[in-house]
Motif scaffolding. Structure first.
Motif, PDB file in Angstrom:
ATOM      1  N   ILE A  63       4.341  31.156 -35.028  1.00 53.32           N
ATOM      2  CA  ILE A  63       5.396  31.922 -35.699  1.00 53.32           C
ATOM      3  C   ILE A  63       4.755  32.746 -36.806  1.00 53.32           C
ATOM      4  O   ILE A  63       4.041  32.202 -37.656  1.00 53.32           O
ATOM      5  CB  ILE A  63       6.474  30.986 -36.270  1.00 53.32           C
ATOM      6  N   LEU A  64       4.976  34.050 -36.776  1.00 47.85           N
ATOM      7  CA  LEU A  64       4.364  34.908 -37.781  1.00 47.85           C
ATOM      8  C   LEU A  64       5.162  36.192 -37.956  1.00 47.85           C
ATOM      9  O   LEU A  64       6.072  36.478 -37.174  1.00 47.85           O
ATOM     10  CB  LEU A  64       2.918  35.243 -37.408  1.00 47.85           C
ATOM     11  N   VAL A  65       4.805  36.952 -38.986  1.00 45.05           N
ATOM     12  CA  VAL A  65       5.381  38.272 -39.236  1.00 45.05           C
ATOM     13  C   VAL A  65       4.322  39.321 -38.920  1.00 45.05           C
ATOM     14  O   VAL A  65       3.179  39.221 -39.371  1.00 45.05           O
ATOM     15  CB  VAL A  65       5.855  38.418 -40.692  1.00 45.05           C
ATOM     16  N   HIS A  66       4.714  40.336 -38.112  1.00 46.48           N
ATOM     17  CA  HIS A  66       3.793  41.403 -37.732  1.00 46.48           C
ATOM     18  C   HIS A  66       4.605  42.656 -37.433  1.00 46.48           C
ATOM     19  O   HIS A  66       5.608  42.596 -36.712  1.00 46.48           O
ATOM     20  CB  HIS A  66       2.980  40.986 -36.496  1.00 46.48           C
ATOM     21  N   ASN A  67       4.180  43.782 -37.997  1.00 43.62           N
ATOM     22  CA  ASN A  67       4.860  45.059 -37.764  1.00 43.62           C
ATOM     23  C   ASN A  67       6.367  44.971 -38.020  1.00 43.62           C
ATOM     24  O   ASN A  67       7.175  45.406 -37.197  1.00 43.62           O
ATOM     25  CB  ASN A  67       4.586  45.559 -36.343  1.00 43.62           C
ATOM     26  N   SER A  68       6.714  44.376 -39.133  1.00 42.28           N
ATOM     27  CA  SER A  68       8.107  44.324 -39.591  1.00 42.28           C
ATOM     28  C   SER A  68       9.015  43.483 -38.692  1.00 42.28           C
ATOM     29  O   SER A  68      10.230  43.641 -38.728  1.00 42.28           O
ATOM     30  CB  SER A  68       8.701  45.732 -39.715  1.00 42.28           C
ATOM     31  N   LYS A  69       8.432  42.611 -37.897  1.00 36.64           N
ATOM     32  CA  LYS A  69       9.206  41.742 -37.020  1.00 36.64           C
ATOM     33  C   LYS A  69       8.724  40.301 -37.147  1.00 36.64           C
ATOM     34  O   LYS A  69       7.573  40.044 -37.487  1.00 36.64           O
ATOM     35  CB  LYS A  69       9.069  42.179 -35.560  1.00 36.64           C
ATOM     36  N   ILE A  70       9.622  39.378 -36.841  1.00 42.43           N
ATOM     37  CA  ILE A  70       9.244  37.987 -36.713  1.00 42.43           C
ATOM     38  C   ILE A  70       8.872  37.743 -35.258  1.00 42.43           C
ATOM     39  O   ILE A  70       9.601  38.132 -34.345  1.00 42.43           O
ATOM     40  CB  ILE A  70      10.399  37.055 -37.119  1.00 42.43           C
ATOM     41  N   ASN A 105       5.053  33.111 -23.047  1.00 41.81           N
ATOM     42  CA  ASN A 105       5.869  34.282 -23.344  1.00 41.81           C
ATOM     43  C   ASN A 105       5.794  34.635 -24.825  1.00 41.81           C
ATOM     44  O   ASN A 105       5.345  33.849 -25.664  1.00 41.81           O
ATOM     45  CB  ASN A 105       7.320  34.098 -22.873  1.00 41.81           C
ATOM     46  N   VAL A 106       6.256  35.857 -25.125  1.00 42.01           N
ATOM     47  CA  VAL A 106       6.184  36.379 -26.493  1.00 42.01           C
ATOM     48  C   VAL A 106       7.552  36.980 -26.834  1.00 42.01           C
ATOM     49  O   VAL A 106       8.083  37.818 -26.089  1.00 42.01           O
ATOM     50  CB  VAL A 106       5.099  37.464 -26.616  1.00 42.01           C
ATOM     51  N   TRP A 107       8.109  36.547 -27.945  1.00 41.35           N
ATOM     52  CA  TRP A 107       9.417  37.042 -28.401  1.00 41.35           C
ATOM     53  C   TRP A 107       9.293  37.614 -29.804  1.00 41.35           C
ATOM     54  O   TRP A 107       8.431  37.219 -30.591  1.00 41.35           O
ATOM     55  CB  TRP A 107      10.431  35.896 -28.425  1.00 41.35           C
ATOM     56  N   ASN A 108      10.178  38.560 -30.119  1.00 44.20           N
ATOM     57  CA  ASN A 108      10.261  39.062 -31.487  1.00 44.20           C
ATOM     58  C   ASN A 108      11.694  39.454 -31.817  1.00 44.20           C
ATOM     59  O   ASN A 108      12.548  39.553 -30.929  1.00 44.20           O
ATOM     60  CB  ASN A 108       9.318  40.242 -31.708  1.00 44.20           C
ATOM     61  N   SER A 155      -1.603  37.835 -38.473  1.00 47.13           N
ATOM     62  CA  SER A 155      -1.577  39.282 -38.363  1.00 47.13           C
ATOM     63  C   SER A 155      -2.710  39.819 -39.231  1.00 47.13           C
ATOM     64  O   SER A 155      -2.783  39.527 -40.430  1.00 47.13           O
ATOM     65  CB  SER A 155      -0.230  39.840 -38.846  1.00 47.13           C
ATOM     66  N   TYR A 156      -3.600  40.600 -38.606  1.00 42.55           N
ATOM     67  CA  TYR A 156      -4.808  41.026 -39.304  1.00 42.55           C
ATOM     68  C   TYR A 156      -5.258  42.376 -38.752  1.00 42.55           C
ATOM     69  O   TYR A 156      -5.363  42.555 -37.533  1.00 42.55           O
ATOM     70  CB  TYR A 156      -5.911  39.980 -39.115  1.00 42.55           C
ATOM     71  N   ASN A 157      -5.481  43.333 -39.641  1.00 46.60           N
ATOM     72  CA  ASN A 157      -5.961  44.668 -39.255  1.00 46.60           C
ATOM     73  C   ASN A 157      -5.117  45.297 -38.150  1.00 46.60           C
ATOM     74  O   ASN A 157      -5.637  45.849 -37.174  1.00 46.60           O
ATOM     75  CB  ASN A 157      -7.431  44.605 -38.833  1.00 46.60           C
ATOM     76  N   GLY A 158      -3.809  45.173 -38.289  1.00 47.02           N
ATOM     77  CA  GLY A 158      -2.903  45.825 -37.363  1.00 47.02           C
ATOM     78  C   GLY A 158      -2.707  45.136 -36.034  1.00 47.02           C
ATOM     79  O   GLY A 158      -2.084  45.694 -35.126  1.00 47.02           O
ATOM     80  N   SER A 202      -6.026  39.211 -28.891  1.00 49.58           N
ATOM     81  CA  SER A 202      -5.364  40.072 -29.876  1.00 49.58           C
ATOM     82  C   SER A 202      -4.433  41.065 -29.190  1.00 49.58           C
ATOM     83  O   SER A 202      -4.574  41.376 -28.001  1.00 49.58           O
ATOM     84  CB  SER A 202      -6.387  40.829 -30.723  1.00 49.58           C
ATOM     85  N   SER A 203      -3.471  41.565 -29.968  1.00 42.46           N
ATOM     86  CA  SER A 203      -2.521  42.558 -29.466  1.00 42.46           C
ATOM     87  C   SER A 203      -1.970  43.360 -30.636  1.00 42.46           C
ATOM     88  O   SER A 203      -1.693  42.806 -31.707  1.00 42.46           O
ATOM     89  CB  SER A 203      -1.368  41.865 -28.735  1.00 42.46           C
ATOM     90  N   THR A 204      -1.810  44.649 -30.438  1.00 39.09           N
ATOM     91  CA  THR A 204      -1.194  45.481 -31.468  1.00 39.09           C
ATOM     92  C   THR A 204       0.323  45.447 -31.390  1.00 39.09           C
ATOM     93  O   THR A 204       1.001  45.626 -32.396  1.00 39.09           O
ATOM     94  CB  THR A 204      -1.656  46.946 -31.351  1.00 39.09           C
ATOM     95  N   ASP A 205       0.855  45.207 -30.184  1.00 43.97           N
ATOM     96  CA  ASP A 205       2.297  45.305 -29.977  1.00 43.97           C
ATOM     97  C   ASP A 205       2.939  44.045 -29.405  1.00 43.97           C
ATOM     98  O   ASP A 205       4.139  44.015 -29.156  1.00 43.97           O
ATOM     99  CB  ASP A 205       2.620  46.487 -29.064  1.00 43.97           C
ATOM    100  N   GLY A 206       2.145  42.999 -29.160  1.00 45.63           N
ATOM    101  CA  GLY A 206       2.677  41.769 -28.596  1.00 45.63           C
ATOM    102  C   GLY A 206       2.918  41.834 -27.107  1.00 45.63           C
ATOM    103  O   GLY A 206       3.311  40.839 -26.489  1.00 45.63           O
ATOM    104  N   ILE A 207       2.660  42.984 -26.506  1.00 46.56           N
ATOM    105  CA  ILE A 207       2.889  43.186 -25.066  1.00 46.56           C
ATOM    106  C   ILE A 207       1.568  43.213 -24.315  1.00 46.56           C
ATOM    107  O   ILE A 207       1.363  42.474 -23.355  1.00 46.56           O
ATOM    108  CB  ILE A 207       3.685  44.482 -24.825  1.00 46.56           C
ATOM    109  N   SER A 208       0.675  44.083 -24.748  1.00 48.81           N
ATOM    110  CA  SER A 208      -0.650  44.199 -24.134  1.00 48.81           C
ATOM    111  C   SER A 208      -1.652  43.379 -24.950  1.00 48.81           C
ATOM    112  O   SER A 208      -1.781  43.579 -26.163  1.00 48.81           O
ATOM    113  CB  SER A 208      -1.088  45.667 -24.095  1.00 48.81           C
ATOM    114  N   TRP A 209      -2.360  42.476 -24.278  1.00 47.51           N
ATOM    115  CA  TRP A 209      -3.278  41.560 -24.950  1.00 47.51           C
ATOM    116  C   TRP A 209      -4.703  41.761 -24.443  1.00 47.51           C
ATOM    117  O   TRP A 209      -4.937  42.012 -23.266  1.00 47.51           O
ATOM    118  CB  TRP A 209      -2.848  40.116 -24.721  1.00 47.51           C
TER     119      TRP A 209
END
Length: 327
Positions: A300-307, A322-325, A57-60, A80-87
């Motif tokens: 596996i990482l932490v980003h925007n207060s989520k795992i 796929n992407v899960w949080n 997780s880097y620069n948002g 890269s993705s800000t929300d894990g949905i749109s890449w």
């Protein structure tokens, strides 16, 4: 099939993932969330399905780089993705070579990709970038020999490289103040032997190493160190069978690990449990069936207060995208 995790309230500290400079590489700002359930952010991301990639997780944004896209075929793309949905693809061919078994870390306001294997040789290089598209070779020979399965962590304003595989599992720890020049701290770190594909995190002002692959077997012992040279074995059994290709993360009160595999020499025995500890000695199972589904070699990482758990392999042949949080 999706499963929900029983309610656990966490205050997670984004450790390596919020690196913010050489003089103060860790932003220890706590972020609160409830890890009571997992949700699928996206079932089919635009990047090629893969295992054994790496991300930070880097620069948002979440940044994912490299990995194995089919047996013996590797990539060096960066997304890269800000929300894990749109890449968004930053590059389909980074300056660093195609690889897997590499590691990625944020340090000195830069993303770093180091080491790994390109299918024919072990690598010992170090690259950095501030935009994910343009990568600078910092050192072609950062380590004495090529290596994969290495793990990096930021601790006490320094970068630390823990374990790896060269021609055998290595018992080494290196440190660096700039990501370019590396100094051997010890080559006898762990009394139970050298290891690779371990899980590392910073927790309660110490570095922790959980499990990994030894010479011919998996382990799930736990080590702690405050100086990188002296490691104390805190437990011989971290609450589950031997584990590799898993990931660790830390909150203010507990540290956790999840995913991976418990079989040596094959990609069976994939896991979807979450294990936690308050002291590294006593471990308990948070859930044995996390909603993301059993997988190994995931990010596996932490980003925007989520795992977040991204991609990986669900068995010996199925690559995931796929992407899960947690939510």
């Amino acid at each position: 099939m999706r499963h929900r995790i029983s309610f656990v309230s966490l205050v997670v500290v984004a450790l390596v993932l919020t690196s913010c400079g050489g003089n103060n590489p860790l932003s220890l700002t706590p972020v609160s969330y409830n890890a009571n359930a997992w949700q699928e952010a996206v079932a089919t991301s635009p990047f090629t399905a893969r295992g054994y990639a790496t991300a930070v997780s880097y620069n948002g944004k979440i940044w994912i780089a490299g990995g194995e896209i089919s047996s013996g075929v590797y990539t060096n793309d960066v997304w890269s993705s800000t929300d894990g949905i749109s890449w968004t693809q930053a590059t389909n061919k980074a300056a660093f070579s195609r690889r897997y078994g590499h590691s990625m870390v944020v340090y000195d306001n830069k993303m770093w990709v180091m080491c790994g294997h390109d299918g024919s040789q072990f690598l010992r290089d170090a690259y950095y970038s501030t935009d994910g598209e343009n990568w600078t070779l910092a050192n072609a020979n950062a380590f004495p020999s090529g290596r994969s399965g290495i793990r990096f962590v930021v601790y006490n304003n320094m970068l630390w490289a823990i374990g790896c595989y060269t021609t055998s599992p290595q018992n080494t720890v290196y440190q660096s103040a700039d990501g370019i020049n590396w100094t051997l701290v010890t080559n006898i770190a762990f009394t139970s032997g050298g290891r690779y594909h371990t899980a590392v995190c910073v927790f309660k002002d110490a570095m922790w190493v959980i499990g990994g692959t030894l010479n011919g077997q998996l382990t799930n012992d736990v080590y702690r160190s405050t100086d990188g040279g002296t490691w104390t074995r805190m437990s011989t059994f971290a609450g589950a069978s031997g584990r590799s290709f898993h990931g660790a993360f830390a909150g203010t009160e507990k540290m956790y690990y999840t995913s991976g595999q418990d079989s040596y020499g094959s990609e069976t025995g994939t896991k979807q449990d979450v294990i936690s500890s308050m002291d590294g000695i006593t471990w308990s199972t948070v859930t044995s069936s996390a909603g993301y589904g059993a997988r190994t070699g995931a990010v596996i990482l932490v980003h925007n207060s989520k795992i977040w758990i991204i991609a990986g392999k669900s068995d010996g042949s199925t690559y995931l995208k796929n992407v899960w949080n947690t939510h």
